[in-house]
Scaffold this motif. Structure first.
Motif, PDB file in Angstrom:
ATOM      1  N   GLY A 134       0.778 -15.566   1.395  1.00 54.39           N
ATOM      2  CA  GLY A 134       0.640 -15.396  -0.049  1.00 54.39           C
ATOM      3  C   GLY A 134      -0.792 -15.585  -0.506  1.00 54.39           C
ATOM      4  N   ILE A 135      -1.464 -16.588   0.039  1.00 52.84           N
ATOM      5  CA  ILE A 135      -2.862 -16.845  -0.319  1.00 52.84           C
ATOM      6  C   ILE A 135      -3.748 -15.692   0.131  1.00 52.84           C
ATOM      7  N   LEU A 136      -3.560 -15.251   1.373  1.00 47.96           N
ATOM      8  CA  LEU A 136      -4.393 -14.173   1.902  1.00 47.96           C
ATOM      9  C   LEU A 136      -4.186 -12.869   1.145  1.00 47.96           C
ATOM     10  N   PHE A 137      -2.932 -12.527   0.860  1.00 43.77           N
ATOM     11  CA  PHE A 137      -2.671 -11.277   0.157  1.00 43.77           C
ATOM     12  C   PHE A 137      -3.110 -11.354  -1.301  1.00 43.77           C
ATOM     13  N   ALA A 138      -3.020 -12.533  -1.911  1.00 49.47           N
ATOM     14  CA  ALA A 138      -3.496 -12.683  -3.292  1.00 49.47           C
ATOM     15  C   ALA A 138      -5.003 -12.482  -3.333  1.00 49.47           C
ATOM     16  N   ALA A 139      -5.711 -13.053  -2.359  1.00 50.31           N
ATOM     17  CA  ALA A 139      -7.164 -12.878  -2.302  1.00 50.31           C
ATOM     18  C   ALA A 139      -7.502 -11.412  -2.074  1.00 50.31           C
ATOM     19  N   ARG A 140      -6.766 -10.769  -1.197  1.00 52.61           N
ATOM     20  CA  ARG A 140      -6.999  -9.349  -0.910  1.00 52.61           C
ATOM     21  C   ARG A 140      -6.724  -8.510  -2.154  1.00 52.61           C
ATOM     22  N   LEU A 184      -8.701  -5.233  -6.724  1.00 50.34           N
ATOM     23  CA  LEU A 184      -8.839  -5.072  -8.165  1.00 50.34           C
ATOM     24  C   LEU A 184     -10.311  -4.944  -8.556  1.00 50.34           C
ATOM     25  N   GLU A 185     -11.158  -5.783  -7.969  1.00 45.18           N
ATOM     26  CA  GLU A 185     -12.589  -5.702  -8.255  1.00 45.18           C
ATOM     27  C   GLU A 185     -13.171  -4.369  -7.781  1.00 45.18           C
ATOM     28  N   THR A 186     -12.741  -3.910  -6.611  1.00 47.83           N
ATOM     29  CA  THR A 186     -13.220  -2.629  -6.095  1.00 47.83           C
ATOM     30  C   THR A 186     -12.786  -1.497  -7.014  1.00 47.83           C
ATOM     31  N   GLU A 187     -11.548  -1.550  -7.450  1.00 48.08           N
ATOM     32  CA  GLU A 187     -11.031  -0.518  -8.352  1.00 48.08           C
ATOM     33  C   GLU A 187     -11.845  -0.482  -9.647  1.00 48.08           C
TER      34      GLU A 187
END
Length: 87
Positions: free
Chosen positions: A36-42, A47-50
């Motif tokens: 959950g932590i890893l996927f939330a960070a990803r 989102l920032e890239t978008e």
């Protein structure tokens, strides 16, 4: 209990199985938490890239102006609306 009462395993073996079960549960809970932590960070990175590749209003207007000047659009409507309404 049935395994102990049927003399298939000893009490020590039963205790070991219960401990193994608890360890397995703890490990799986920690793995799920980490996922959950890893996927939330990803997700935040995506989102920032978008956001970084989205065109802002000025860029969109510049593109519309280029299209209008190339196509000779004299309708007064933005080029993107002209394309949509002519279909």
């Amino acid at each position: 209990n049935r395994l102990i009462s049927d003399h298939l395993i000893t009490e020590t073996m039963a205790t070991s199985l219960m401990n193994d079960n608890a360890y397995t549960y703890d490990i799986s809970a920690k793995l799920i938490e980490m996922a959950g932590i890893l996927f939330a960070a990803r997700g935040m990175e995506l989102l920032e890239t978008e956001k970084s590749i989205q065109l802002n209003e000025q860029e969109l207007e510049g593109i519309e102006n280029e299209i209008e000047s190339e196509s000779g659009n004299k309708s007064g409507y933005p080029a993107r609306l002209k394309v949509v309404t002519s279909a």
